[in-house]
Write an enzyme that holds these catalytic residues in place. Sequence first.
Site, PDB file in Angstrom:
ATOM      1  N   LYS A  21      -9.598  -2.465   1.610  1.00  0.00           N
ATOM      2  CA  LYS A  21      -9.290  -1.314   2.462  1.00  0.00           C
ATOM      3  C   LYS A  21     -10.083  -0.075   2.037  1.00  0.00           C
ATOM      4  CE  LYS A  21      -7.032  -3.851   4.987  1.00  0.00           C
ATOM      5  NZ  LYS A  21      -5.706  -4.095   5.412  1.00  0.00           N
ATOM      6  N   CYS A  28       0.822  -7.381  11.834  1.00  0.00           N
ATOM      7  CA  CYS A  28       1.068  -7.499  13.277  1.00  0.00           C
ATOM      8  C   CYS A  28       0.301  -8.673  13.892  1.00  0.00           C
ATOM      9  CB  CYS A  28       0.727  -6.201  13.987  1.00  0.00           C
ATOM     10  SG  CYS A  28       1.887  -4.885  13.568  1.00  0.00           S
ATOM     11  N   ASP A  34      -9.232  -9.874   8.915  1.00  0.00           N
ATOM     12  CA  ASP A  34      -8.697  -8.533   8.635  1.00  0.00           C
ATOM     13  C   ASP A  34      -9.685  -7.404   8.904  1.00  0.00           C
ATOM     14  OD1 ASP A  34      -6.298  -7.150   7.648  1.00  0.00           O
ATOM     15  OD2 ASP A  34      -7.533  -6.526   5.953  1.00  0.00           O
ATOM     16  N   ARG A  36       2.366 -12.076  -0.384  1.00  0.00           N
ATOM     17  CA  ARG A  36       1.026 -12.409   0.126  1.00  0.00           C
ATOM     18  C   ARG A  36       0.457 -13.646  -0.549  1.00  0.00           C
ATOM     19  NH1 ARG A  36      -1.528  -8.785   4.134  1.00  0.00           N
ATOM     20  NH2 ARG A  36       0.131  -7.275   4.478  1.00  0.00           N
ATOM     21  N   TYR A  83      -1.397  -3.477  -6.973  1.00  0.00           N
ATOM     22  CA  TYR A  83      -1.131  -4.275  -5.780  1.00  0.00           C
ATOM     23  C   TYR A  83      -2.196  -4.215  -4.680  1.00  0.00           C
ATOM     24  CZ  TYR A  83       1.245  -6.686  -2.103  1.00  0.00           C
ATOM     25  OH  TYR A  83       1.547  -7.598  -1.139  1.00  0.00           O
ATOM     26  N   ARG A  90       0.846  -1.189   0.000  1.00  0.00           N
ATOM     27  CA  ARG A  90       0.000   0.000   0.000  1.00  0.00           C
ATOM     28  C   ARG A  90       0.886   1.246   0.000  1.00  0.00           C
ATOM     29  NH1 ARG A  90      -1.790   0.841   4.382  1.00  0.00           N
ATOM     30  NH2 ARG A  90      -1.147  -1.012   5.518  1.00  0.00           N
ATOM     31  N   SER A  97      -1.335  -3.516  10.317  1.00  0.00           N
ATOM     32  CA  SER A  97      -0.944  -4.390   9.219  1.00  0.00           C
ATOM     33  C   SER A  97       0.322  -5.168   9.572  1.00  0.00           C
ATOM     34  CB  SER A  97      -0.695  -3.552   7.968  1.00  0.00           C
ATOM     35  OG  SER A  97      -1.867  -2.847   7.635  1.00  0.00           O
ATOM     36  N   HIS A 125     -10.510  -2.454  11.386  1.00  0.00           N
ATOM     37  CA  HIS A 125      -9.407  -3.298  10.911  1.00  0.00           C
ATOM     38  C   HIS A 125      -9.180  -4.407  11.948  1.00  0.00           C
ATOM     39  CE1 HIS A 125      -4.949  -3.376   9.348  1.00  0.00           C
ATOM     40  NE2 HIS A 125      -5.688  -4.270   8.728  1.00  0.00           N
TER      41      HIS A 125
END
Length: 602
Positions: A218, A262, A287, A379, A209, A81, A260, A238
């Site tokens: 998001k 974590c 998420d 990912r 991406y 991002r 993110s 989130h």
Amino acid sequence: MAQIVDSFGSPVTIKNAQVASWVAEMVALTKPDHVVLCDGSEAEKQRLTEIAVAAGVLIPLDQQKLPGCYLHRSNPNDVARVENLTFICTPTKAEAGSTNNWMAPDEAYAKLAKLFDGAHTGRTMYVVPYVMGPIGSSLSKVGVEVTDSVYVVLNMRIMTRMGRQALDMLGESNDFNRGLHSVLDCNPDRRFICHFPQDNTIWSVGSGYGGNVLLGKKCLALRVGSYLGKKEGWLAEHMLILGVESPEGEMTYVAAAFPSACGKTNFAMMIPPKRFKGWKIWTVGDDIAWMRVGDDGRLYAINPEAGYFGVAPGTSYKSNPNAMKTVLKDTIFTNVALTADGDVWWEGKDGEVPDELTDWQGRPWKKGSTEKAAHPNARFTAPASNNPVKSKFADDPEGVPISAIIFGGRRATTIPLVMQAFNWTNGVFMGATLGSETTAAATGKVGVVRRDPMAMLPFCGYDMGEYFAHWLEMQSEIAYPPKVFLVNWFRQKDGKFLWPGFGENMRVLKWVVDRARLRVGGQETPFGWVPKAGDLDLSGLDISSEQVDAATSIDLDEWRLELESQGEFFEATGPTMPRALKLQRELLLARIESMHGKWSVG
Ligand code: GTP
Ligand code: SPV
Ligand code: MN
């Protein structure tokens, strides 16, 4: 205008007049050679996969070992991002707030329209209708993304309920998110992710991406979603959502916000250690959570997504066996390394490091190389239905009742393993003051501590002070508010993590569940409740008691610095910063001062 066809070239029509006229407008702007309406069918998936393979967008993996799995390599300049190129385009700058980049809507539309003009010429525009949330849920939202990326289409197919079902759910309604995307020439100088919350519109250009381009995720589910949540009285967060099942079959649902990279995906599908025989974790989401107050006064959560866009590095049968099983079929891997026999590899995967690999950029890689074989933000995109521990309530339109909310950051110092807030307001304060080290999930420097309130810093679609106020206001609606906790799996000593993390986090989760159900003790500290000695079940845990003490200790000097940094953030938030949270901080400061440095725990 190009005739709208399905993926096999047969003409189709879009019945919803609003969708049809908006698509026509986008076609007029981007001037594609072909316009394909996606129906979400299996045949369409096969067809688009063939197209992607022929174009080199997807590389087939060993289809015996990994059926339906493919590798995608993104442009090396486009791997995460881009927070600096992400804009909230509200009529006034104040509405976007101090934590967001802002552009005036007129200016943003004009600037991006220049980039989109003819952007799809020579390309196919895919029209992707999708639903965020279970079909038929009152919380679910419909979006339509038009994109020139077949990779986006195939990812959206995994991450959302995509295709005909979305247009069916929309019916004749005009209530859908309008998402326009083009990879263009993938040039960072022409990369903008712009949100128009008032128009329920997202324009994304210049990237291919993940969170920049899978517009349901998001962009809609969090940035536009949080704006709608404020307006309509619900929360878009989130957060992972999990169910904890006790050996007696008692279910407790927990939502947890970690920034993110974590640990949300890991926590959402963890396997409890041996000591917790009979305990099970069920994944509802990994998420994003959309939460509303139910008729019974409890907070109910749905997962708007249908798949997982998870961090590959660090994922192994040791750290996250359920994720490893989830990515065995029908998975798209992005920016991982490739083995000679068509398997994938990343740093932290099980087994020996292969002698030779093809790295994430397609270059030969040898064991011992100082460069990483997989990108740190590599990912996997996998269907939630692959997850062996997917909750049977994951698709329930009503959602699941949340008993506890956990906030957690990646902090080498200061923040203890676990603390419980005194009450809702204090819990909102814990969330609002969350700090975390930056990770590879966004471009920029990694490992810098920043304030990341509720793990929403990059995702809140409006003014942060107003967002805090919304959280505080929610209390008046929730008769039975979830208990709120703060955790830190990432405290370090001498460069090593003090807490083993992963499945062992069950020990903390057990205390959280028991606290939420008012059946275990705790010790009061100025900062919140912490487990008393003996409250955390540490049996069978292979670390020293000194190490546990270090992970759970609270140091007044460290906290003074923490509160200073929190104060700076509150100041920067500006006039909308709620007084209740400022007072929480002052009260805490005053409590610390009154202790004259004499108090410590652990
Ligand atoms: P996003 O998808 O970016 O929102 O990330 P996420 O919050 O889902 O994070 P994820 O679970 O994918 O974990 C990110 C990284 O943190 C991985 O490399 C994990 O191996 C690592 N990690 C996850 N949980 C723990 C933990 O309990 N302890 C430690 N030390 N590392 C962890
Ligand atoms: C995150 O960064 O929090 C993610 C990955 O979940 S992305 O979809 O790229 O935002
Ligand atoms: Mn995330």
